[in-house]
Design an enzyme around this catalytic site. Structure first.
Site, PDB file in Angstrom:
ATOM      1  N   SER A 160       0.836  -1.200   0.000  1.00 23.26           N
ATOM      2  CA  SER A 160       0.000   0.000   0.000  1.00 23.26           C
ATOM      3  C   SER A 160       0.866   1.243   0.000  1.00 23.26           C
ATOM      4  CB  SER A 160      -0.866  -0.020   1.262  1.00 23.26           C
ATOM      5  OG  SER A 160      -1.471   1.233   1.477  1.00 23.26           O
ATOM      6  N   TYR A 194      -1.878  -0.065  10.398  1.00 26.35           N
ATOM      7  CA  TYR A 194      -2.159  -0.709   9.105  1.00 26.35           C
ATOM      8  C   TYR A 194      -0.933  -0.636   8.198  1.00 26.35           C
ATOM      9  CZ  TYR A 194      -3.775  -1.191   4.301  1.00 26.35           C
ATOM     10  OH  TYR A 194      -3.892  -1.559   2.981  1.00 26.35           O
ATOM     11  N   LYS A 252       1.800  -3.627   6.609  1.00 26.24           N
ATOM     12  CA  LYS A 252       2.185  -3.799   5.202  1.00 26.24           C
ATOM     13  C   LYS A 252       3.706  -3.744   5.048  1.00 26.24           C
ATOM     14  CE  LYS A 252      -1.853  -4.424   3.530  1.00 26.24           C
ATOM     15  NZ  LYS A 252      -2.211  -5.620   2.767  1.00 26.24           N
TER      16      LYS A 252
END
Ligand code: NAD
Ligand code: UDP
Length: 327
Positions: free
Chosen positions: A118, A142, A146
């Site tokens: 991402s 988050y 990743k």
């Protein structure tokens, strides 16, 4: 016999579009999805194995049964706000889930993985457009999950010969132009579906998060990339790895930025209905501007987005939302 590709999270938004694209060029996608956020109707191009990627026994059995040549790994929790409120769940699903998947791949002698990274790995950019060699400095759990996934794979390559392509998507948007599948997160937090829901009055008024950013109209600028273009990049990445390509990380965006107000206008044009919206405070952790340089994906994969016009992207999303039976 068609070459099988195991697709974790294939019942989700980007995964289902990728299964369709794989099938169109002769691969057989085998979806593994726990259905925690997935949809049965989205699995149309190959078998569905209902399993959690953390269930190593179920995964080992799936690798034995299907013998996939490569894995495409979408399965993860994706919402930044939830990751701040409940990081344990995110590290468990995203990081531990990836470790379990890699273990099952090793047991199943599957050395190739393409996975969803991402733009969140960059955090607040020092300059835009963002290149892959920009510092990696995620600003929420988050994004850190990743980055950890990328780091784990980078360590696995020399140690175990597992090759990977990390695809750092910017803002996925739109729906399959043929209809039938599209964006259906629950809860939905993404701008385009929320703006469409506001116009159709199937949702409340859109809230515009922040009007005083250092951007031309004061609202945040993002790089919206069509989901079918993302799907094509996964197909190209699988081919690249099957051809012996080296592990790499690639941005996927169009290189064009659109503000929140520009998206609202595009939805208005696509549907012919104004988007009711109200101004709201900034959302925590939103950088002013996230726009990609995707020239590396172009040179490594030959990937070029086909849907570069924001009106076309939003039109496909609008048509999908009108056709949705579960909306
Ligand atoms: P999605 O929620 O529609 O799809 C994710 C799928 O994974 C769901 O079907 C869910 O049921 C499944 N899943 C989750 N945890 C699982 C587990 N432990 N075992 C098995 N299945 C599990 O999300 P999406 O928008 O399609 O995103 C796919 C991937 O792309 C995610 O990894 C996400 O972080 C990444 N990504 C998405 C965007 C975006 O704009 N949507 C941007 C950047 C990165
Ligand atoms: N956004 C907004 N209102 C919403 C949802 C999103 O103003 O209800 C803004 C958000 O602040 C960001 C952009 O729209 O600048 C895209 O947000 P989204 O959640 O779709 O994707 P993200 O950029 O967080 O991955």
């Amino acid at each position: 016999e068609r070459t099988r590709i195991l697709v974790t999270g294939g019942a989700g938004y980007i995964g289902s579009h990728t299964c369709k694209a794989l099938s169109a060029v002769g691969f057989e996608p085998v979806t593994v999805d726990s259905m925690v956020r997935g949809h049965e109707w989205a699995v149309q191009w190959g078998p569905l194995v209902k399993a959690d990627i953390r269930d190593v026994d179920a995964m080992t059995a799936t690798f034995e049964k299907y013998r996939p040549a490569a894995v495409i790994h979408f399965a993860a929790f994706i919402e930044v706000g939830e990751s701040v409120a409940d990081p344990a769940t995110f590290y468990d699903n995203n990081v531990w889930g990836t470790l379990c998947l890699l273990r099952a791949m090793q047991r199943g002698n599957c050395p190739n993985i393409v996975f969803s990274s991402s733009a969140a790995v960059y955090g607040t950019p020092e300059q835009t457009p963002i290149r892959e060699d920009h510092p990696l400095n995620p600003i929420n759990p988050y994004g850190r999950t990743k980055l950890m996934m990328e780091q784990i794979m980078a360590d696995f390559d020399p140690a175990y010969g597992t090759h990977h392509v990390a695809l750092r998507y910017f803002n996925a948007a739109g729906a399959d132009p043929d209809g039938g599948i599209g964006e259906a997160h629950n809860p939905e937090t993404h701008l385009v579906p929320l703006a469409i829901g506001s116009a159709l009055k199937t949702r409340g008024h859109l809230k515009v998060f922040g009007q005083d950013y250092d951007t031309p109209d004061g609202t945040c600028v993002r790089d919206y990339v069509h989901v079918s273009d993302l799907a094509q990049a996964h197909v190209a990445s699988v081919r690249y790895l099957l051809d012996g390509g080296k592990s790499t990380a690639l941005n996927l965006g169009t290189g064009t930025g659109n503000s929140v107000l520009e998206i609202i206008e595009a939805v208005h044009r696509a549907g012919g209905v104004a988007v009711p919206y109200e101004n709201a405070v900034r959302r925590a952790g939103d950088p002013a501007r996230l726009v990609a340089t995707s020239t590396k994906a172009q040179s490594v994969l030959g990937w070029e987005p086909k849907y570069t016009d924001i009106d076309t992207i939003v039109q496909t999303a609008w048509r999908w939302h009108l056709s949705r039976k579960d909306a």
